[in-house]
Design an enzyme around this catalytic site. Structure first.
Site, PDB file in Angstrom:
ATOM      1  N   LEU A  79       2.490  -4.633   5.576  1.00 35.56           N
ATOM      2  CA  LEU A  79       3.294  -3.492   6.018  1.00 35.56           C
ATOM      3  C   LEU A  79       4.017  -2.898   4.808  1.00 35.56           C
ATOM      4  O   LEU A  79       4.853  -3.561   4.184  1.00 35.56           O
ATOM      5  CB  LEU A  79       4.296  -3.940   7.089  1.00 35.56           C
ATOM      6  CG  LEU A  79       3.656  -4.457   8.384  1.00 35.56           C
ATOM      7  CD1 LEU A  79       4.700  -5.128   9.261  1.00 35.56           C
ATOM      8  CD2 LEU A  79       2.981  -3.309   9.138  1.00 35.56           C
ATOM      9  N   GLU A  80       3.695  -1.663   4.489  1.00 40.21           N
ATOM     10  CA  GLU A  80       4.196  -1.061   3.255  1.00 40.21           C
ATOM     11  C   GLU A  80       5.413  -0.169   3.463  1.00 40.21           C
ATOM     12  O   GLU A  80       5.842   0.526   2.548  1.00 40.21           O
ATOM     13  CB  GLU A  80       3.060  -0.313   2.564  1.00 40.21           C
ATOM     14  CG  GLU A  80       1.917  -1.255   2.203  1.00 40.21           C
ATOM     15  CD  GLU A  80       0.821  -0.627   1.368  1.00 40.21           C
ATOM     16  OE1 GLU A  80       0.975   0.557   0.993  1.00 40.21           O
ATOM     17  OE2 GLU A  80      -0.176  -1.322   1.097  1.00 40.21           O
ATOM     18  N   ASN A  81       5.973  -0.182   4.656  1.00 41.55           N
ATOM     19  CA  ASN A  81       7.178   0.603   4.924  1.00 41.55           C
ATOM     20  C   ASN A  81       8.346  -0.304   5.285  1.00 41.55           C
ATOM     21  O   ASN A  81       9.251   0.096   6.014  1.00 41.55           O
ATOM     22  CB  ASN A  81       6.903   1.591   6.068  1.00 41.55           C
ATOM     23  CG  ASN A  81       5.831   2.605   5.688  1.00 41.55           C
ATOM     24  OD1 ASN A  81       5.963   3.291   4.692  1.00 41.55           O
ATOM     25  ND2 ASN A  81       4.774   2.678   6.480  1.00 41.55           N
TER      26      ASN A  81
END
Length: 577
Positions: A402-404
């Site tokens: 998950l990059e957020n």
């Protein structure tokens, strides 16, 4: 991932002084003179530790660190639940100090436990001779100590620790300034800790249950209870209860202990052991290569799972898709984009890889992933939906990409719930961006530490980031050996086991916007970290032969370059010590 491209003062003087006082009282009484009781002298008082918050149990309260260099950390600690970690830079030696009240003309013993390179302990403002002591380096806790005497007019001194410019972070704990009370008193004795919170069951086998809980302030140990009976005493916040019967439900509680006594027990949880004879799936090798397999066509070589080379030990299927239910995910095979690849063939290929000793997991997130796990309900949905996918497709576990950002409280809850459902064979990997692993206070790093007992590996993405700080406080540019080793050092010294650290790199220049390095640089970084050879300007203070290995985005981009990355890095990883 982109979908696109202590010598106490002599006590003899005390006896002599007290004897003179007693004699004077007798003489005065005999002469008919009324004697007035004199105040107790400083020498008649018991020595105390005049430092406050000496074990950093209250964070940095009473302490001041230069350049915001200090932080209170929960691991590693010498005792208690916290220690000081201070990180020097090229222009700041990470000095952390405290002013303490002392008595004039008194002798004090200064000591502290330290860990790391170039750790100093000292005192200034004594009114006599200021003193300090230091160690050039230690990988375990080492006690430093020295003594000082205060001047005739000295009522306070400054005690401090510091590191050295441009060196790695140092740790300090249990600092003591032992001598007469200067009027400031000392920290109060320990109180019985409160009951631990957050008791959770993790990995479950047919004969064991792994438990974890939140640290209780002031606790020095914990007691585990099974069905009301004490079964285990531990110093940390996790324990595995063994010798259980298969397919049986058990009740668990935990209490916190210290010198003052034992707390009340935690809230009770239940856990059921798995049936006997289950198959946990293939185990991940000591040194492993992870590769992401693309469930879409973005110009890289289109592959079936069966096409992924044997050098890959963990194949992460990218990606699961979010649903309209908060936290829940599903998976949709892109049969059309993958040349008619059918679901039945996909499942059969997964089984074949597992039969060959490989693990196939489902990745959640990616560049465009929008899965949010930020409350108890979504955490429950996340775990349930992933377990359903594991049952349907045969996945061995999950990758968190998950990059957020992520919420460490609820992601921890979700992954522990999944572990309880799936058992000890569950593979959990993570692929955070570089910025996510710069500090143990970050959500990703906290989650990794929270689930350390069930975490397989963190393959941080050493790309698409620009320059970043290494564990020595220096800035390094991506695309170099130093970037890989100095940033990996943060994770290795921040609490993760070496077996839980991997180097994530693009398989080709087309696999990421920036940060590609040749397989030779990857191998040099692996050698530097595990053997101490092949380093650049940064060389770790010690080696980490248990380092897990490397990861790449993606097996498809690797295939597009003739599998050059896996052909070079794979054998090297598998040949690590």
């Amino acid at each position: 991932m982109p979908r696109t491209e202590r010598t106490r003062p002599s006590r003899h003087r005390r006896v002599f002084t007290a004897s003179l006082a007693a004699l004077a009282a007798v003489v005065l009484g005999a002469a008919g003179v009324q004697a007035t009781a004199a105040p107790a002298s400083a020498a008649a008082l018991a020595d105390v530790n005049v430092a406050k918050n000496a074990g950093y149990e209250s964070g940095l309260s009473n302490w001041t660190c230069s350049g915001a260099s200090g932080a209170s950390v929960s691991s590693p600690v010498h005792s208690g639940t916290s220690a000081l970690k201070a990180t020097p830079t090229a222009s700041d030696h990470a000095k952390c100090s405290q002013t303490v009240a002392v008595r004039p003309g008194a002798t004090y013993r200064l000591s502290a436990y330290v860990q790391g390179s170039y750790a100093y302990l000292g005192v200034s403002g004594t009114g006599t001779t200021d003193v300090s002591t230091w160690t050039p380096g230690s990988t375990g806790w080492q006690q430093l100590g020295t003594s000082f005497t205060t001047g005739p007019g000295t009522t306070s001194v400054t005690v401090y620790t510091h590191g050295w410019y441009g060196q790695a972070a140092y740790l300090a704990d249990d600092l003591s300034v032992f001598g007469p009370d200067g009027g400031g008193g000392t920290d109060p004795g320990p109180e019985t800790p409160s009951a631990p919170a957050g008791l959770t069951a993790g990995a479950v086998t047919s004969s064991s249950v792994a438990l974890s809980w939140n640290a209780a302030a002031g606790a020095t140990g914990y007691t585990v209870y099974r069905d009301g009976a004490k079964v285990q005493a531990v110093s940390g916040t996790s324990a595995t209860v063994t010798g259980l019967t298969a397919a049986t439900g058990y009740r668990f509680q935990v209490s916190a202990t210290n010198a003052a006594g034992e707390s009340a027990r935690s809230a009770e949880i239940t856990a059921t052991t798995s049936p006997a004879g289950g198959n946990p799936g293939p185990s991940v090798p000591k040194h492993a290569v992870t590769g992401y397999w693309q469930n879409f066509n973005n110009g890289a070589t289109v592959q079936k799972i069966s096409d992924v080379p044997g050098q890959y030990d963990i194949i992460a299927v990218a990606f699961a898709d979010a649903t309209t239910t908060p936290g829940a995910v599903t998976f949709n095979l892109d049969s059309a984009g993958l040349g008619g690849y059918t679901v039945d063939r996909f499942k059969a290929d997964i089984k074949a890889k597992q039969a060959a000793g490989k693990s196939v997991i489902i990745s959640v997130g990616g560049e465009k992933g929008t899965v949010s796990v930020n409350d108890a309900a979504s955490a429950n949905n996340f775990a349930n939906s992933l377990y359903s996918l594991m049952q349907e497709y045969g996945f061995n576990g999950v990758d968190i990409d998950l990059e957020n950002g992520l919420n460490p409280t609820y992601m921890t809850q979700a992954l522990r719930s999944l572990s309880q459902k799936a058992g000890s064979g569950l593979v959990i990997t993570m692929a955070p961006q570089t910025i996510d692993m710069q500090s143990t206070s970050g959500g990703y790093f906290r989650t990794a530490l929270n689930i350390k007992d069930i975490l397989t590996v963190v393959n941080m993405q050493y790309y698409n980031s620009g320059s970043m700080l290494g564990c020595d406080g220096k800035v390094y540019s991506q695309g170099t050996v130093d970037f890989l080793t100095a940033l990996a050092c943060i994770q290795l010294e921040g609490g993760l086991d070496p077996s839980q650290v991997g180097l994530g790199l693009p398989a080709s220049t087309r696999g990421a916007g920036s940060g590609y390095v040749s397989p030779g640089v990857v191998n040099a970084a692996l050698d530097c970290l595990t053997r101490g050879t092949g380093c650049g300007s940064f060389k770790p203070a010690k080696t980490y032969p248990g380092l897990r290995g490397a990861m790449t985005w993606s097996t498809n981009w690797d295939a597009a370059s003739g599998n050059a990355w896996s052909n070079a890095v794979g054998p090297h990883v598998h040949g690590l010590p």
